[in-house]
Design a protein around this motif. Structure first.
Motif, mmCIF file in Angstrom:
data_model
loop_
_atom_site.group_PDB
_atom_site.id
_atom_site.type_symbol
_atom_site.label_atom_id
_atom_site.label_comp_id
_atom_site.label_asym_id
_atom_site.label_seq_id
_atom_site.Cartn_x
_atom_site.Cartn_y
_atom_site.Cartn_z
ATOM 1 N N LYS A 127 0.831 -1.205 -0.092
ATOM 2 C CA LYS A 127 0.073 0.123 -0.019
ATOM 3 C C LYS A 127 0.578 1.204 0.052
ATOM 4 O O LYS A 127 2.027 1.145 0.180
ATOM 5 N N ASP A 128 0.114 2.413 -0.107
ATOM 6 C CA ASP A 128 0.968 3.714 -0.147
ATOM 7 C C ASP A 128 1.850 3.861 1.018
ATOM 8 O O ASP A 128 2.992 4.354 1.033
ATOM 9 N N THR A 129 1.139 3.459 2.146
ATOM 10 C CA THR A 129 2.219 3.509 3.480
ATOM 11 C C THR A 129 3.397 2.923 3.295
ATOM 12 O O THR A 129 4.658 3.460 3.587
ATOM 13 N N LEU A 130 3.292 1.692 3.077
ATOM 14 C CA LEU A 130 4.803 1.029 2.847
ATOM 15 C C LEU A 130 5.786 1.297 1.657
ATOM 16 O O LEU A 130 6.696 1.479 1.845
ATOM 17 N N ARG A 131 5.026 1.884 0.636
ATOM 18 C CA ARG A 131 5.874 2.365 -0.533
ATOM 19 C C ARG A 131 6.591 3.898 -0.088
ATOM 20 O O ARG A 131 7.610 3.967 -0.358
ATOM 21 N N ASN A 132 5.770 4.578 0.608
ATOM 22 C CA ASN A 132 6.385 5.742 1.181
ATOM 23 C C ASN A 132 7.578 5.742 2.334
ATOM 24 O O ASN A 132 8.497 6.300 2.096
ATOM 25 N N VAL A 133 7.268 4.623 3.219
ATOM 26 C CA VAL A 133 8.357 4.238 4.035
ATOM 27 C C VAL A 133 9.518 3.927 3.649
ATOM 28 O O VAL A 133 10.764 4.281 3.906
ATOM 29 N N GLU A 134 9.535 3.063 2.377
ATOM 30 C CA GLU A 134 10.546 2.450 1.935
ATOM 31 C C GLU A 134 11.303 3.562 1.024
ATOM 32 O O GLU A 134 12.489 3.465 0.859
ATOM 33 N N ALA A 135 10.666 4.521 0.358
ATOM 34 C CA ALA A 135 11.319 5.726 -0.384
ATOM 35 C C ALA A 135 11.772 6.668 0.625
ATOM 36 O O ALA A 135 12.846 7.337 0.229
ATOM 37 N N THR A 136 11.292 6.956 1.768
ATOM 38 C CA THR A 136 11.712 8.026 2.556
ATOM 39 C C THR A 136 12.222 7.705 3.765
ATOM 40 O O THR A 136 13.174 8.416 4.494
ATOM 41 N N GLY A 137 12.172 6.522 4.337
ATOM 42 C CA GLY A 137 12.721 6.101 5.679
ATOM 43 C C GLY A 137 12.074 6.704 6.804
ATOM 44 O O GLY A 137 12.566 6.532 7.988
ATOM 45 N N GLU A 138 10.958 7.446 6.696
ATOM 46 C CA GLU A 138 10.334 8.040 7.896
ATOM 47 C C GLU A 138 8.812 7.710 7.793
ATOM 48 O O GLU A 138 8.137 7.939 6.913
ATOM 49 N N PHE A 139 8.317 7.837 9.290
ATOM 50 C CA PHE A 139 6.734 7.837 9.278
ATOM 51 C C PHE A 139 6.311 8.335 10.759
ATOM 52 O O PHE A 139 7.271 8.420 11.548
ATOM 53 N N VAL A 140 5.094 8.550 10.848
ATOM 54 C CA VAL A 140 4.672 8.981 12.336
ATOM 55 C C VAL A 140 3.615 8.252 12.576
ATOM 56 O O VAL A 140 2.637 7.882 11.933
ATOM 57 N N VAL A 141 3.439 7.616 13.868
ATOM 58 C CA VAL A 141 2.168 6.593 14.287
ATOM 59 C C VAL A 141 1.512 7.591 15.138
ATOM 60 O O VAL A 141 2.111 7.994 16.293
ATOM 61 N N SER A 142 0.405 8.158 15.051
ATOM 62 C CA SER A 142 -0.610 8.855 15.797
ATOM 63 C C SER A 142 -1.348 8.027 16.349
ATOM 64 O O SER A 142 -2.094 7.235 15.676
ATOM 65 N N MET A 143 -1.956 8.159 17.687
ATOM 66 C CA MET A 143 -2.743 7.411 18.325
ATOM 67 C C MET A 143 -4.345 7.749 17.724
ATOM 68 O O MET A 143 -4.571 8.767 17.322
ATOM 69 N N ALA A 144 -4.903 6.552 17.643
ATOM 70 C CA ALA A 144 -6.274 6.772 17.083
ATOM 71 C C ALA A 144 -7.519 6.942 18.190
ATOM 72 O O ALA A 144 -7.690 6.091 18.779
ATOM 73 N N PRO A 145 -7.769 8.262 18.392
ATOM 74 C CA PRO A 145 -8.715 8.456 19.549
ATOM 75 C C PRO A 145 -10.212 8.313 19.264
ATOM 76 O O PRO A 145 -10.630 8.454 17.927
ATOM 77 N N GLU A 146 -11.083 8.011 20.177
ATOM 78 C CA GLU A 146 -12.618 7.823 19.958
ATOM 79 C C GLU A 146 -13.217 8.880 19.228
ATOM 80 O O GLU A 146 -13.789 8.857 18.321
ATOM 81 N N ALA A 147 -12.600 10.104 19.254
ATOM 82 C CA ALA A 147 -13.209 11.343 18.951
ATOM 83 C C ALA A 147 -13.190 11.455 17.666
ATOM 84 O O ALA A 147 -13.920 12.236 16.656
ATOM 85 N N MET A 148 -12.172 10.901 16.844
ATOM 86 C CA MET A 148 -11.902 11.011 15.457
ATOM 87 C C MET A 148 -12.429 9.478 14.740
ATOM 88 O O MET A 148 -11.727 9.293 13.680
ATOM 89 N N PHE A 149 -13.349 8.881 15.371
ATOM 90 C CA PHE A 149 -13.552 7.605 14.835
ATOM 91 C C PHE A 149 -14.036 7.607 13.186
ATOM 92 O O PHE A 149 -13.375 6.614 12.473
#
Length: 201
Positions: free
Chosen positions: A66-88
């Motif tokens: 998927k795009d996430t994997l391709r981008n990580v492979e291309a740039t070597g960076e990512f951010v993990v944000s917590m998924a809160p209930e308010a943004m369901f």
């Protein structure tokens, strides 16, 4: 009486549905990346965990390429944000298979904020963000395990109690089976019991 399921005969999709129904609840890594051409990507990944403490490494799995994997492979960076209930609803919408040249932040209306040490943006309204640099990937059949070294953690002071993130304030979502999601209702606490030799009767 138990019902037996053989992954060799049941089939990939049916066994996938079985696994995601019984390995529950699963925390959600709301992963933001930046493509080589500068497109912001944001997608939820529920195969997510901690891999190592020193150095701090977290992992998520991309099922398919998927795009996430391709981008990580291309740039070597990512951010993990917590998924809160308010943004369901927004979290669910970012799981849509948008074209690679369309960023989910803008498509879904998620406000971004700059990260401190990496280029991908953080989700502004998420209470926790882990900025990561790629450590390594492991190809496993139709999936890829992505391991990222956490180089910075940003936590909203509103969710801290005595300097510690409090789950009742963070209110993270989790994934269950089918289209089901879990919340933090029904929290229980219990202290670990230290080993003291033979238990007293």
């Amino acid at each position: 009486m138990r019902v037996d399921f053989d992954p060799e005969t049941v089939g990939r999709d049916e066994f996938y549905r079985l696994l995601t129904a019984v390995v529950v609840p699963r925390p959600i890594a709301w992963v933001s990346t930046l493509s080589a051409s500068g497109v912001d990507n944001l997608a939820p990944h529920s195969f997510f965990s901690i891999s190592c403490v020193a150095p701090p490494i977290v992992q998520f799995t991309s099922v398919g390429r998927k795009d996430t994997l391709r981008n990580v492979e291309a740039t070597g960076e990512f951010v993990v944000s917590m998924a809160p209930e308010a943004m369901f609803e927004q979290i669910n919408e970012t799981g849509t298979d948008f074209p690679s040249d369309q960023g989910e932040f803008d498509a879904v209306g998620v406000e971004r904020e700059p990260s401190l040490l990496v280029k991908p943006a953080r989700v502004a309204a998420s209470p926790v963000a882990l900025e990561c640099r790629l450590h390594s990937t492991v190809r496993l059949g139709d999936s890829t395990l992505v391991l990222g070294r956490v180089v910075h953690a940003a936590v909203d002071e509103a969710v801290l109690v005595d300097g510690h993130p409090e789950i009742t304030r963070m209110r993270p979502l989790s994934r269950l089976g089918r289209d089901q999601w879990g919340t933090t209702a029904g929290i229980r606490s219990i202290a670990r019991v230290p080993y003291r030799g033979e238990r007293q009767s």
